[in-house]
Scaffold this motif. Sequence first.
Motif, PDB file in Angstrom:
ATOM      1  N   VAL A  21      -0.618   6.602   7.618  1.00 45.95           N
ATOM      2  CA  VAL A  21      -1.835   6.801   8.402  1.00 45.95           C
ATOM      3  C   VAL A  21      -1.575   6.553   9.900  1.00 45.95           C
ATOM      4  O   VAL A  21      -1.924   7.381  10.748  1.00 45.95           O
ATOM      5  CB  VAL A  21      -2.946   5.848   7.882  1.00 45.95           C
ATOM      6  N   THR A  53      -9.623   8.409   0.772  1.00 46.73           N
ATOM      7  CA  THR A  53      -9.827   8.339   2.217  1.00 46.73           C
ATOM      8  C   THR A  53     -10.847   9.392   2.674  1.00 46.73           C
ATOM      9  O   THR A  53     -11.496   9.230   3.702  1.00 46.73           O
ATOM     10  CB  THR A  53      -8.465   8.466   2.951  1.00 46.73           C
ATOM     11  N   ASN A  64      -6.221   3.237  -4.756  1.00 51.41           N
ATOM     12  CA  ASN A  64      -5.014   2.594  -4.201  1.00 51.41           C
ATOM     13  C   ASN A  64      -3.931   2.423  -5.267  1.00 51.41           C
ATOM     14  O   ASN A  64      -3.949   1.428  -6.012  1.00 51.41           O
ATOM     15  CB  ASN A  64      -5.377   1.244  -3.597  1.00 51.41           C
ATOM     16  N   ASN A  69       1.310  -0.990   3.508  1.00 47.92           N
ATOM     17  CA  ASN A  69       0.337  -1.210   2.425  1.00 47.92           C
ATOM     18  C   ASN A  69       0.444  -2.627   1.880  1.00 47.92           C
ATOM     19  O   ASN A  69       1.488  -3.267   1.958  1.00 47.92           O
ATOM     20  CB  ASN A  69       0.551  -0.188   1.302  1.00 47.92           C
ATOM     21  N   PHE A 117       3.868  -5.324   0.870  1.00 51.14           N
ATOM     22  CA  PHE A 117       4.004  -6.436   1.818  1.00 51.14           C
ATOM     23  C   PHE A 117       3.962  -7.773   1.071  1.00 51.14           C
ATOM     24  O   PHE A 117       4.707  -8.703   1.390  1.00 51.14           O
ATOM     25  CB  PHE A 117       2.923  -6.374   2.916  1.00 51.14           C
ATOM     26  N   LEU A 136       2.583 -12.752   5.216  1.00 54.10           N
ATOM     27  CA  LEU A 136       1.657 -11.629   5.062  1.00 54.10           C
ATOM     28  C   LEU A 136       0.430 -11.885   5.930  1.00 54.10           C
ATOM     29  O   LEU A 136      -0.087 -12.996   5.931  1.00 54.10           O
ATOM     30  CB  LEU A 136       1.228 -11.537   3.585  1.00 54.10           C
ATOM     31  N   SER A 137       0.017 -10.866   6.665  1.00 52.48           N
ATOM     32  CA  SER A 137      -1.238 -10.985   7.419  1.00 52.48           C
ATOM     33  C   SER A 137      -2.358 -10.404   6.580  1.00 52.48           C
ATOM     34  O   SER A 137      -2.271  -9.261   6.133  1.00 52.48           O
ATOM     35  CB  SER A 137      -1.153 -10.189   8.736  1.00 52.48           C
ATOM     36  N   VAL A 138      -3.398 -11.195   6.374  1.00 54.33           N
ATOM     37  CA  VAL A 138      -4.598 -10.691   5.676  1.00 54.33           C
ATOM     38  C   VAL A 138      -5.550 -10.210   6.766  1.00 54.33           C
ATOM     39  O   VAL A 138      -6.002 -10.995   7.610  1.00 54.33           O
ATOM     40  CB  VAL A 138      -5.243 -11.800   4.817  1.00 54.33           C
ATOM     41  N   PHE A 139      -5.827  -8.917   6.733  1.00 50.09           N
ATOM     42  CA  PHE A 139      -6.601  -8.314   7.825  1.00 50.09           C
ATOM     43  C   PHE A 139      -8.104  -8.546   7.660  1.00 50.09           C
ATOM     44  O   PHE A 139      -8.816  -7.687   7.173  1.00 50.09           O
ATOM     45  CB  PHE A 139      -6.300  -6.818   7.921  1.00 50.09           C
ATOM     46  N   TYR A 149      -7.596  -0.861  -6.873  1.00 49.59           N
ATOM     47  CA  TYR A 149      -6.153  -0.701  -7.110  1.00 49.59           C
ATOM     48  C   TYR A 149      -5.932  -0.113  -8.495  1.00 49.59           C
ATOM     49  O   TYR A 149      -6.557  -0.557  -9.466  1.00 49.59           O
ATOM     50  CB  TYR A 149      -5.446  -2.057  -6.960  1.00 49.59           C
ATOM     51  N   VAL A 162      -8.679  -8.449  -1.081  1.00 50.60           N
ATOM     52  CA  VAL A 162      -7.293  -8.757  -0.692  1.00 50.60           C
ATOM     53  C   VAL A 162      -6.899 -10.137  -1.234  1.00 50.60           C
ATOM     54  O   VAL A 162      -5.814 -10.310  -1.806  1.00 50.60           O
ATOM     55  CB  VAL A 162      -7.129  -8.711   0.848  1.00 50.60           C
ATOM     56  N   ASP A 201      -9.957   0.264   9.125  1.00 48.15           N
ATOM     57  CA  ASP A 201     -10.143  -0.122   7.713  1.00 48.15           C
ATOM     58  C   ASP A 201     -11.615  -0.058   7.312  1.00 48.15           C
ATOM     59  O   ASP A 201     -12.485  -0.496   8.069  1.00 48.15           O
ATOM     60  CB  ASP A 201      -9.663  -1.566   7.479  1.00 48.15           C
TER      61      ASP A 201
HETATM   62  C1  WQD Z   1      -5.386  -2.408   1.291  1.00 48.71           C
HETATM   63  C2  WQD Z   1      -6.153  -3.622   1.803  1.00 48.71           C
HETATM   64  C3  WQD Z   1      -6.031  -3.893   4.196  1.00 48.71           C
HETATM   65  C4  WQD Z   1      -1.749  -4.692   4.457  1.00 48.71           C
HETATM   66  C5  WQD Z   1      -4.186   3.323   2.613  1.00 48.71           C
HETATM   67  C6  WQD Z   1      -4.522   4.645   3.244  1.00 48.71           C
HETATM   68  C7  WQD Z   1      -5.222   5.529   2.258  1.00 48.71           C
HETATM   69  C8  WQD Z   1      -4.433   5.647   0.955  1.00 48.71           C
HETATM   70  C9  WQD Z   1      -3.959   4.330   0.433  1.00 48.71           C
HETATM   71  C10 WQD Z   1      -3.198   7.684   0.988  1.00 48.71           C
HETATM   72  C11 WQD Z   1      -6.927  -3.338   3.091  1.00 48.71           C
HETATM   73  C12 WQD Z   1      -5.345  -5.033   3.494  1.00 48.71           C
HETATM   74  C13 WQD Z   1      -3.029  -4.401   3.996  1.00 48.71           C
HETATM   75  C14 WQD Z   1      -1.475  -5.977   4.959  1.00 48.71           C
HETATM   76  C15 WQD Z   1      -3.751  -6.607   4.481  1.00 48.71           C
HETATM   77  N1  WQD Z   1      -3.253   6.430   1.134  1.00 48.71           N
HETATM   78  N2  WQD Z   1      -4.007  -5.353   4.015  1.00 48.71           N
HETATM   79  N3  WQD Z   1      -2.497  -6.888   4.953  1.00 48.71           N
HETATM   80  O1  WQD Z   1      -5.821   0.876   3.759  1.00 48.71           O
HETATM   81  O2  WQD Z   1      -6.896   0.903   1.458  1.00 48.71           O
HETATM   82  O3  WQD Z   1      -5.386   2.730   2.137  1.00 48.71           O
HETATM   83  O4  WQD Z   1      -3.348   3.568   1.480  1.00 48.71           O
HETATM   84  O5  WQD Z   1      -4.056   8.490   0.881  1.00 48.71           O
HETATM   85  O6  WQD Z   1      -5.401   6.753   2.871  1.00 48.71           O
HETATM   86  O7  WQD Z   1      -5.370   4.404   4.356  1.00 48.71           O
HETATM   87  O8  WQD Z   1      -4.422   0.515   1.655  1.00 48.71           O
HETATM   88  O9  WQD Z   1      -2.628  -1.039   1.029  1.00 48.71           O
HETATM   89  O10 WQD Z   1      -2.926  -0.430   3.483  1.00 48.71           O
HETATM   90  O11 WQD Z   1      -4.637  -1.872   2.369  1.00 48.71           O
HETATM   91  O12 WQD Z   1      -4.638  -7.463   4.526  1.00 48.71           O
HETATM   92  O13 WQD Z   1      -0.381  -6.266   5.406  1.00 48.71           O
HETATM   93  O14 WQD Z   1      -5.202  -4.641   2.163  1.00 48.71           O
HETATM   94  O15 WQD Z   1      -6.731  -4.331   5.322  1.00 48.71           O
HETATM   95  O16 WQD Z   1      -8.110  -4.066   3.044  1.00 48.71           O
HETATM   96  P1  WQD Z   1      -5.725   1.193   2.350  1.00 48.71           P
HETATM   97  P2  WQD Z   1      -3.540  -0.699   2.142  1.00 48.71           P
END
Ligand code: WQD
Length: 344
Positions: free
Chosen positions: A90, A130, A183, A203, A207, A219-222, A237, A276, A302
């Motif tokens: 992305v 998405t 996911n 993803n 991570f 790991l950073s939790v966003f 998931y 998360v 996000d």
């Molecule tokens: C999941 C959750 C993050 C990493 C992406 C694409 C989507 C689809 C699947 C293809 C979120 C949180 C993540 C980290 C975190 N792909 N996180 N720390 O964003 O739901 O979807 O992949 O089509 O289009 O956008 O998946 O695995 O990146 O994140 O806290 O280091 O984990 O904020 O809430 P996402 P993700």
Amino acid sequence: MSKNQVLVTGGTGYIGSHTVVELQNQGYEVIIVDDLSNSEIEVVDRIEKITGKRPFFEELDLVNESGVEALFKKYPNIGSVIHFAAFKAVGESVKEPLKYYQNNICSLINLLNSMKKYKVENMVFSSSCTVYGQPEDLPVTESAKVQPAESPYGNTKQICEEILRDTVKAFPEIKAIALRYFNPVGAHSSALIGELPKGVPQNLVPFITQTAIGLRDQLSVFGDNYNTPDGSAIRDYIHVVDLAKAHIIAAERLLENKNEEGYEFFNLGTGTGSSVLEVINAFEKVNDIPVNYKIVDRREGDVEQIWADTTIANEILGWKAESGIDEMMESAWKWEQAIRKGNA
Ligand code: WQD
Ligand code: NAD
């Protein structure tokens, strides 16, 4: 001679390789086409190791129009195409939109042109949740509005779905099913295939596994200030093997002419959202290993929470995800360990 082969584009990639395994386990003959831009050729050996059968493999960039045509000419018994090949980062798509539009859209157009020419009628396409952005109602059904895309990557999925819809309308001999994945996580139980992110994973689950094994410090939790029970964001998931199985059902639905609409789309998730923090806790508990994490700011772009209503996939496809978050975390960890030990 009947057209009994399945062309799997992106078949050495993460979801593609698991789907090739399931197809071969069910007796299908598979041709993989992949340019190896985001996967390794060794995956073909591992698929053979799991299934006892080697798929055909063609290294080709699907943006190469004459190459795609030559592929269909070489394999006259292709009955359906499962189209995974695409770029999927992305963040990169925001910086390099043309790279994403060219790869993801031209590949689909080239495939459809050749399918028309060589009378291959069935396509299963990898779409994504998405397309829904942040839906108003949860769980999200297929009738929810498609929202303006947050990224060029997301936009390629919307445009590809529109291309499919228009193509099926203009050429009713072609039929297509778009599968909107939530996911995908986890790996095959053999730990011979799984997700192989290049560089720093974007993803969550890769991570987590890379942090647990010591490859990443933390790991950073966003964000922990979302409007959710524990404040962290919620996703649906789904185990990659469950996802893989849905592709075979979709391809069979097309082969058996069951999709009267010509073009259909289905949500593929478990129907359950996990935050998360719940995912991290499940990983720690099931594998008995701690994950060093800290809460940081939200990640731009996000959505707060999304999970699937899977009723239509359950009822029309007759498919249901079987694995829960524990099995996903267990297989992801087994795979991470196998990679680092050099077994994969
Ligand atoms: C999941 C959750 C993050 C990493 C992406 C694409 C989507 C689809 C699947 C293809 C979120 C949180 C993540 C980290 C975190 N792909 N996180 N720390 O964003 O739901 O979807 O992949 O089509 O289009 O956008 O998946 O695995 O990146 O994140 O806290 O280091 O984990 O904020 O809430 P996402 P993700
Ligand atoms: P992946 O990168 O592991 O697999 C994609 C494969 O396609 C790779 O092996 C890559 O080398 C190949 N490829 C890319 N462009 C190509 C081209 N022009 N010609 C030939 N091969 C090419 O990704 P994945 O996670 O397995 O995703 C598969 C599909 O599912 C993609 O379309 C992706 O957008 C979609 N999807 C993925 C997720 C996810 O979270 N993994 C979620 C929703 C949708």
